[in-house]
Scaffold this active site. Structure first.
Site, PDB file in Angstrom:
ATOM      1  N   LYS A 289      -4.763   0.211  13.597  1.00  0.00           N
ATOM      2  CA  LYS A 289      -4.803  -1.468  13.837  1.00  0.00           C
ATOM      3  C   LYS A 289      -3.565  -1.483  14.800  1.00  0.00           C
ATOM      4  CE  LYS A 289      -6.359  -3.407   9.531  1.00  0.00           C
ATOM      5  NZ  LYS A 289      -6.788  -2.170   8.531  1.00  0.00           N
TER       6      LYS A 289
ATOM      7  N   GLU B  89       0.911  -1.034   0.079  1.00  0.00           N
ATOM      8  CA  GLU B  89      -0.165  -0.164  -0.011  1.00  0.00           C
ATOM      9  C   GLU B  89       0.917   1.168   0.051  1.00  0.00           C
ATOM     10  OE1 GLU B  89      -2.642   0.783   3.075  1.00  0.00           O
ATOM     11  OE2 GLU B  89      -1.692  -0.385   4.530  1.00  0.00           O
TER      12      GLU B  89
END
Length: 416
Positions: free
Chosen positions: A335, A314
């Site tokens: 996260k 990403e």
């Protein structure tokens, strides 16, 4: 977006959730739901969720899987937060769109253990079958329960495409409103996957962390010492309505969903191409739909699972889609604090993005001490950052090759 409900590790409700993120605290710990000693990864992000304290009666607790309880509790919070009189709406113009990767995994596994006498019997005994087994087996039970809670009789659906489910469910809901199929949508996602079978599945492919002696610091997105993600549970649900309608009734608008897109790499069940081409394409389409130039993005909420493959994938996608602006815009992964709740995390991250817009604060990436040289963007290590946040890009990546992106922006009257 006029209502938000959240149930996550370390955060029961919007305020607790946001406090956790802005303080950079982690909610990861050793698994307590079952004996995890035989497993490779023994840490998770568990939510301190009490169904009785949430107002569920004994019959509801028995009927609903834990994930469904999360979804209904979030729905009640979001509906109350919206200030919208659902009783005065045409129920046929109110819909539900929920996401979940593993749906009622908790109850399915528990029922198997009962019917097989904890796996001792090869042939399970149907005499011990729960009368609610169909509700556990059918993922559609979750949006049905939410629809009953909200009085929604319009389009009701469940989106299940792995870890992008929570993003895709909200994106689908927004499109139903845009095309005129609904006036109001209750949208979000829920997953409670901390069960032996799910833990075993991720153990088998070595996707989860083995930092069992230090669970608080086990989730390390973009850090050179990361060794996998931390499994989690959670849910977030939103009330979405047409923008002008919300303004006319004087609603508090957290954010507007400006654009959304999803793509698939058609490449590998768990593998990702290094160039991030499909995620980059989803980002470009979402920005185009929102009519926003990449340089106007104030914050990027990364998928940031804490696996080397994903983090590098990403990072490449951000560079391809945002150009030089990728080096200037802050990027972070929540996260690192609340773990990876599979299909729910996309909606949990949307909640974080909406609250970032409301409070003009970028959440940090916790546990980021030693940067991966191949991940060379501004990942907001350790400490939240106060800055103007009008436009947020949030992305998701899921097994099967799914890549999704959504653009949220501040209400028009609140922008610079």
């Amino acid at each position: 977006m006029t209502g938000i409900g959240v149930r996550t590790p370390g955060g029961i409700g919007r305020k607790e959730f946001w406090d956790l993120l802005t303080e950079g605290r982690t909610a990861t710990r050793n698994i307590s739901f079952f004996d995890a000693s035989p497993f490779r990864s023994r840490v998770a992000a568990e939510a301190d969720f009490d169904p009785e304290a949430e107002g569920f009666g004994p019959r509801e607790i028995r009927r609903m899987d834990r994930a469904t309880q999360f979804a209904v509790a979030c729905t009640r919070e979001a509906v109350a937060d919206s200030g919208l009189d659902f009783g005065g709406l045409d129920p046929h113009r109110v819909g539900v769109s929920l996401g979940s990767a593993v749906a009622a995994a908790t109850s399915l596994e528990n029922e198997y253990l009962v019917m097989s006498d904890r796996g001792r019997e090869w042939l399970v005994d149907p005499d011990y079958l729960s009368p609610h087994m169909f509700d556990y087996l059918s993922p559609g039970a979750m949006p049905a329960e939410v629809a009953w809670a909200a009085g929604a009789e319009g389009p009701v659906t469940l989106v299940s495409d792995g870890c992008t489910s929570g993003l895709d469910a909200v994106g689908y809901a927004a499109r139903l409103i845009r095309e005129g199929s609904a006036d109001v949508m209750v949208a979000g996602a829920a997953d409670t996957p901390i069960t032996p079978i799910v833990v075993a599945c991720f153990d088998a492919i070595k996707a989860t962390t083995t930092r069992n002696d230090d669970p608080e610091h086990a989730s390390r997105p973009f850090d050179a010492t990361r060794d996998g993600f931390v499994l989690a549970e959670g849910a977030a649900v939103f009330v979405l309505e047409e923008y002008e309608s919300a303004r006319r009734r004087g609603a508090r608008i957290y954010a507007e969903i400006g654009g959304y897109a999803t793509r698939c790499n058609a490449y590998h069940m768990t593998g990702l191409k290094k160039d991030g081409r499909e995620m980059a394409e989803a980002i470009r389409v979402a920005l185009d739909e929102a009519r926003i130039d990449p340089t106007r993005v104030d914050y990027v909420n990364a998928h940031g699972s804490g696996t080397r493959q994903n983090d590098r994938h990403e990072t490449a996608a951000f560079k391809a889609a945002l150009g030089e602006h990728a080096y200037a815009v802050p990027v972070s992964s929540i996260k690192s604090m609340v773990g990876h709740s599979l299909g729910a995390i996309g909606s949990v991250e949307i909640a974080a993005c909406a609250l970032a817009i409301e409070h003009d604060v970028v959440p940090p990436t916790a546990n980021l001490h030693q940067a991966d040289p191949e991940c060379d963007l501004d990942y907001v290590p350790l400490t939240a950052r106060e800055q103007r946040v009008d436009t947020v890009l949030t992305v998701g990546s899921g097994f099967g090759g799914f890549q999704s992106a959504m653009v949220l922006r501040a209400p028009e009257e609140a922008q610079r």
